[in-house]
Design an enzyme around this catalytic site. Structure first.
Site, short mmCIF file in Angstrom:
data_model
loop_
_atom_site.label_atom_id
_atom_site.label_comp_id
_atom_site.label_asym_id
_atom_site.label_seq_id
_atom_site.Cartn_x
_atom_site.Cartn_y
_atom_site.Cartn_z
N ARG A 244 13.08 14.62 6.95
CA ARG A 244 13.74 13.32 6.79
C ARG A 244 13.29 12.75 5.45
O ARG A 244 12.15 12.96 5.02
CB ARG A 244 13.34 12.36 7.91
CG ARG A 244 14.00 12.66 9.26
CD ARG A 244 15.48 12.35 9.27
NE ARG A 244 16.09 12.53 10.58
CZ ARG A 244 16.74 13.62 10.96
NH1 ARG A 244 16.86 14.65 10.15
NH2 ARG A 244 17.30 13.68 12.17
N GLU A 273 20.57 7.25 2.68
CA GLU A 273 21.70 8.19 2.68
C GLU A 273 22.99 7.43 2.95
O GLU A 273 22.98 6.52 3.79
CB GLU A 273 21.48 9.27 3.74
CG GLU A 273 20.27 10.14 3.42
CD GLU A 273 20.00 11.22 4.47
OE1 GLU A 273 20.80 11.39 5.40
OE2 GLU A 273 18.97 11.89 4.34
N HIS A 292 22.61 16.15 3.19
CA HIS A 292 22.11 16.23 4.58
C HIS A 292 22.96 17.20 5.41
O HIS A 292 23.65 16.80 6.35
CB HIS A 292 22.08 14.84 5.24
CG HIS A 292 21.18 14.79 6.43
ND1 HIS A 292 20.51 13.66 6.82
CD2 HIS A 292 20.83 15.74 7.35
CE1 HIS A 292 19.81 13.90 7.92
NE2 HIS A 292 20.00 15.18 8.27
P1 NAP Z 1 9.62 20.42 16.35
O1 NAP Z 1 9.82 21.76 16.99
O2 NAP Z 1 9.16 19.29 17.20
O3 NAP Z 1 8.61 20.66 15.14
C1 NAP Z 1 8.01 19.64 14.44
C2 NAP Z 1 6.60 20.10 14.11
O4 NAP Z 1 6.04 19.14 13.23
C3 NAP Z 1 5.68 20.21 15.31
O5 NAP Z 1 5.28 21.55 15.43
C4 NAP Z 1 4.50 19.31 14.95
O6 NAP Z 1 3.27 19.93 15.11
C5 NAP Z 1 4.65 19.14 13.48
N1 NAP Z 1 4.05 17.90 13.00
C6 NAP Z 1 4.21 16.64 13.48
N2 NAP Z 1 3.51 15.78 12.73
C7 NAP Z 1 2.89 16.51 11.78
C8 NAP Z 1 2.03 16.19 10.70
N3 NAP Z 1 1.65 14.93 10.46
N4 NAP Z 1 1.58 17.19 9.92
C9 NAP Z 1 1.94 18.47 10.14
N5 NAP Z 1 2.77 18.84 11.15
C10 NAP Z 1 3.22 17.86 11.95
O7 NAP Z 1 10.96 19.91 15.65
P2 NAP Z 1 12.09 20.80 14.92
O8 NAP Z 1 13.16 21.11 15.88
O9 NAP Z 1 11.43 21.90 14.18
O10 NAP Z 1 12.66 19.68 13.92
C11 NAP Z 1 11.80 19.08 12.97
C12 NAP Z 1 12.49 17.94 12.26
O11 NAP Z 1 13.45 18.46 11.36
C13 NAP Z 1 13.32 17.00 13.16
O12 NAP Z 1 12.51 16.01 13.74
C14 NAP Z 1 14.36 16.44 12.23
O13 NAP Z 1 13.95 15.19 11.71
C15 NAP Z 1 14.42 17.46 11.10
N6 NAP Z 1 15.74 18.10 11.05
C16 NAP Z 1 16.51 17.92 9.93
C17 NAP Z 1 17.75 18.53 9.85
C18 NAP Z 1 18.61 18.35 8.63
O14 NAP Z 1 19.83 18.26 8.77
N7 NAP Z 1 18.05 18.34 7.44
C19 NAP Z 1 18.23 19.30 10.91
C20 NAP Z 1 17.41 19.46 12.03
C21 NAP Z 1 16.17 18.85 12.08
P3 NAP Z 1 2.48 20.06 16.49
O15 NAP Z 1 3.28 21.04 17.27
O16 NAP Z 1 1.18 20.56 16.11
O17 NAP Z 1 2.49 18.67 17.06
#
Ligand code: NAP
Length: 335
Positions: A244, A273, A292
């Site tokens: 984000r 955005e 995005h």
């Molecule tokens: P996810 O499986 O929940 O993965 C997020 C990871 O971030 C978790 O493993 C968590 O670690 C880690 N984390 C949280 N806080 C942290 C910190 N301060 N330092 C380091 N690591 C940290 O989520 P996901 O499905 O991969 O999606 C991640 C994010 O991508 C979404 O929340 C969304 O905002 C973004 N996204 C963007 C798009 C786009 O269109 N650009 C599309 C999809 C998603 P732990 O497991 O150790 O808690």
């Protein structure tokens, strides 16, 4: 444009990204008010529909504490996204409103987008493609147009969850890249299958050739990458953000790119955005900007909508599994 489809006692407000087939599936269980976009002309109609609604579904949902207060019947919100930083989770928890999202189905596509940004920033694809299109390719390219390798470079993943792991797999298995990751909990499968190494964020920033952000946006990740973090990166390094926009202090990033603190950036997301076309980010050759599009493929957006529709129907009718963000609210709910 809005359409109202009458049926049953349940009422649903649907906003953006839903096809006729999805609306028909929702219509089978509820009356549906569909808004394919929100604007001044239909905002009052949307607010009135929300005030009657039991369920809300859509992409880029606009809901804040005040809107929640005007929606006393709301029981379920189903977002067509995995991120939910645009939604008032604390207030929803207080109200016992279930929030569902669409994890997994967008993981591989978003990782593809991250890799597209990695390739584009390392090999200067957009900048050099513009040179060809604009008739500036007049001689053989020389060192001033050379890029940097992708294969073999050290990739640092900040946020080694579903998407981060999918990026790490592409890097380690496809491009022979050593992978570092910073995470609050160890990821044994990444370490065993990909040889990934866990380290602190500071160490990752110092060692990685390419730093890739895939953390959720929350209070604790606001401006996680600020001027001090950027200063830790190598001057030859690139920053990739598919998380984000507000995870990065955008002004600090602009300064760092302009002053050569880091070499390049590939950005799918921004603090505001759509990105203002006057932003310096739009004028820098060493920056690749995307609107995005992390999950924006036909296949993935369709799969996300299917999942979100099933989540909403299952949550409202109690008929099946849901992807619950705050499943705890169901504990003392007789629904
Ligand atoms: P996810 O499986 O929940 O993965 C997020 C990871 O971030 C978790 O493993 C968590 O670690 C880690 N984390 C949280 N806080 C942290 C910190 N301060 N330092 C380091 N690591 C940290 O989520 P996901 O499905 O991969 O999606 C991640 C994010 O991508 C979404 O929340 C969304 O905002 C973004 N996204 C963007 C798009 C786009 O269109 N650009 C599309 C999809 C998603 P732990 O497991 O150790 O808690």
């Amino acid at each position: 444009m809005s359409r109202t489809m009458a049926q049953h006692d349940l009422r649903i407000v649907a906003l953006r990204r839903l096809s006729e087939a999805h609306l028909a599936a929702l219509q089978a269980v509820a009356q549906v008010d569909y808004f394919d976009e929100l604007h001044d002309g239909n905002r009052a109609e949307y607010d009135a529909a929300l005030a009657r609604a039991h369920g809300l579904i859509g992409g880029k949902l606009e809901l804040d504490d005040a809107a929640l207060e005007r929606a006393p019947q709301l029981k379920v919100v189903s977002t067509i996204s995995v991120g939910y930083d645009n939604l008032p989770l604390a207030a929803m928890n207080r109200r016992g409103i279930l929030l569902c999202n669409t994890p997994d189905v967008l993981t591989e596509t978003t990782a593809d987008t991250a890799f597209a940004l990695i390739m584009a920033t390392q090999r200067r694809l957009v900048e050099l493609s513009c040179m060809v299109r604009e008739g500036r390719w007049q001689n053989h390219v020389g060192p001033q147009h050379f890029g940097h390798d992708v294969h073999g470079k050290v990739l640092g993943i900040v946020g080694a969850g579903r998407i981060g792991a999918a990026i790490a797999r592409r890097a380690a298995q496809g491009f022979n890249m050593p992978v570092l990751y910073a995470a609050s909990t160890p990821k044994p499968s990444l370490e065993q299958q990909l040889g990934a190494e866990r380290c602190s964020l500071d160490e990752l920033l110092e060692r990685a050739d390419i730093v890739c952000l895939s953390v959720p946006y929350r209070e604790d990740t606001h401006h996680l990458i600020d001027a001090a973090a950027l200063a830790r990166m190598q001057p030859s390094a690139a920053l990739i953000n598919v998380a984000r926009g507000k995870v990065v202090d955008e002004q600090a990033l602009i300064d760092a790119l302009q002053r050569g603190v880091i070499r390049a950036a590939g950005l799918d997301v921004f603090e505001q955005e759509p990105l203002n076309p006057d932003s310096p980010l739009c004028r820098m050759d060493n920056v690749v900007v995307l609107p995005h599009i992390g999950s924006a493929t036909h296949e993935t957006r369709a799969a996300m909508a299917v999942r979100a529709v099933a989540n909403l129907i299952n949550a409202l009718t109690g008929r099946g599994e849901v992807d619950a963000v705050n499943g705890g609210v169901l504990a003392d709910d007789p629904r």
